[in-house]
Design an enzyme around this catalytic site. Structure first.
Site, mmCIF file in Angstrom:
data_model
loop_
_atom_site.group_PDB
_atom_site.id
_atom_site.type_symbol
_atom_site.label_atom_id
_atom_site.label_comp_id
_atom_site.label_asym_id
_atom_site.label_seq_id
_atom_site.Cartn_x
_atom_site.Cartn_y
_atom_site.Cartn_z
ATOM 1 N N SER A 169 0.804 -1.172 -0.080
ATOM 2 C CA SER A 169 -0.088 -0.144 0.018
ATOM 3 C C SER A 169 0.866 1.101 -0.033
ATOM 4 C CB SER A 169 -0.767 -0.145 1.234
ATOM 5 O OG SER A 169 -1.384 1.317 1.552
ATOM 6 N N HIS B 156 -1.381 -1.639 -3.827
ATOM 7 C CA HIS B 156 -2.836 -1.290 -3.439
ATOM 8 C C HIS B 156 -3.055 0.204 -3.255
ATOM 9 C CE1 HIS B 156 -5.846 -2.598 -0.507
ATOM 10 N NE2 HIS B 156 -5.687 -1.356 0.129
ATOM 11 N N ASP C 229 -5.221 3.475 -1.808
ATOM 12 C CA ASP C 229 -6.274 3.772 -0.813
ATOM 13 C C ASP C 229 -7.103 5.098 -1.050
ATOM 14 O OD1 ASP C 229 -6.042 1.475 1.072
ATOM 15 O OD2 ASP C 229 -4.084 2.214 1.440
ATOM 16 N N MET D 59 -9.702 7.774 -0.146
ATOM 17 C CA MET D 59 -10.607 8.114 0.956
ATOM 18 C C MET D 59 -11.263 9.445 0.885
ATOM 19 S SD MET D 59 -7.948 7.384 3.993
ATOM 20 C CE MET D 59 -6.892 5.623 4.174
ATOM 21 N N HIS E 275 -8.828 0.427 -3.400
ATOM 22 C CA HIS E 275 -9.604 0.254 -2.062
ATOM 23 C C HIS E 275 -10.152 1.603 -1.803
ATOM 24 C CE1 HIS E 275 -9.388 -0.404 2.501
ATOM 25 N NE2 HIS E 275 -10.702 -0.491 2.072
ATOM 26 N N MET F 162 -12.519 3.879 -0.219
ATOM 27 C CA MET F 162 -13.217 4.075 1.250
ATOM 28 C C MET F 162 -13.979 5.404 1.407
ATOM 29 S SD MET F 162 -9.817 3.060 3.547
ATOM 30 C CE MET F 162 -8.884 3.045 1.994
ATOM 31 N N MET G 142 -10.665 -6.191 6.514
ATOM 32 C CA MET G 142 -10.062 -4.949 7.359
ATOM 33 C C MET G 142 -9.386 -5.359 8.587
ATOM 34 S SD MET G 142 -9.572 -2.504 5.156
ATOM 35 C CE MET G 142 -8.744 -1.483 6.224
ATOM 36 N N ASP H 254 -5.778 -6.297 5.090
ATOM 37 C CA ASP H 254 -5.086 -5.160 5.101
ATOM 38 C C ASP H 254 -5.303 -4.414 6.411
ATOM 39 O OD1 ASP H 254 -4.632 -2.532 4.447
ATOM 40 O OD2 ASP H 254 -6.385 -2.121 3.301
#
Ligand code: DX5
Ligand code: ZN
Length: 227
Positions: free
Chosen positions: A9, A34, A36, A38, A67, A69, A140, A178
């Site tokens: 990540s 990966h 992230d 957000m 991913h 979020m 998670m 993760d």
């Protein structure tokens, strides 16, 4: 048996030299990257959106595991899919989309791989009736929002249960884990049933990220041979 994969990540990497980071990951032949995303609503942090994901996509050959979020991810499936390729996986949170079955179908229709993520407190039952639509379950093991948090030990039985669910499904479903994965706990997590290990700060907080990646890869290879 599904292949063990390392998915660094880049959340805690140095974003001022993203191209160097991608180059390093390619050189180390990691399995995927990966990312992230957000939104400051679903999680108490903001990172980046489709524009940065598009730049990353253009600068690496590695598959991406995106991913999301974000609240109501259905609003952005089209935008993310337009900058991704079929080898990439789009992961949404089960808690973030009210009509989960429909949102998953939206991702399937784009041709991307489909992943669903569960927060630590979310029961696996939530995805029981959409398993056929999935390529991946993301467990998670920290409350999402930040890198560098502690792995929550109560998630180990959840990983075992997720693997059981996946094994009983008609389709091949990978288990990605993760949050708080490090050199000490990675084998235990892998043996519990996770074949894709997301590792952030253990790599990018290390003095020598490339050496750290090699050590992790070695562990995962040995573990695969002895399983
Ligand atoms: C947390 C993110 C993780 C995070 C992992 O919300 O989803 O991907 O970057 O980082 P570490 O390995 O530091 O927990
Ligand atoms: Zn993540």
């Amino acid at each position: 048996m599904l292949k063990n994969k390392l998915a660094p990540s880049i959340l805690n990497a140095d974003f001022s030299c993203l191209r160097d980071v991608l180059f390093l990951l390619e050189q180390c032949q990691v399995d995927l990257i990966h990312l992230d995303v957000m939104d400051g609503m679903f999680v108490p942090n903001i990172t980046f959106g489709p524009k940065i994901v598009a730049s990353i996509r253009k600068n690496t050959h590695l598959p991406l595991s995106v991913h999301l979020m974000i609240e109501k991810p259905e609003r952005f499936i089209k935008e993310f899919s337009s900058v991704l390729e079929d080898k990439d996986c789009l992961i949404i949170h089960a808690e973030a989309s009210l009509h989960l079955d429909r949102t998953l179908q939206m991702i399937i229709d784009t041709g991307l791989k489909v992943g669903i993520a569960l927060n630590p407190s979310t029961p696996l039952e939530m995805i029981k009736f959409v398993l056929e639509k999935l390529n991946l379950i993301l467990i998670m093991t920290v409350n999402p929002g930040f890198g560098g948090q502690q792995f929550i030990p109560a998630m180990l039985p959840k990983i075992i249960y997720a693997k059981e669910m996946a094994s009983n499904s008609k389709n091949d479903i990978e288990i990605q884990v993760d949050g708080g994965v490090n050199m000490e706990n990675i084998l235990q997590i892998n043996k519990a049933g996770a074949n894709i290990l997301v590792v952030g700060s253990e790599i990018f907080g290390a003095d020598n990220p490339a050496e750290m990646i090699k050590s992790i890869q070695k562990k995962l290879q040995i573990s695969e041979k002895t399983q």
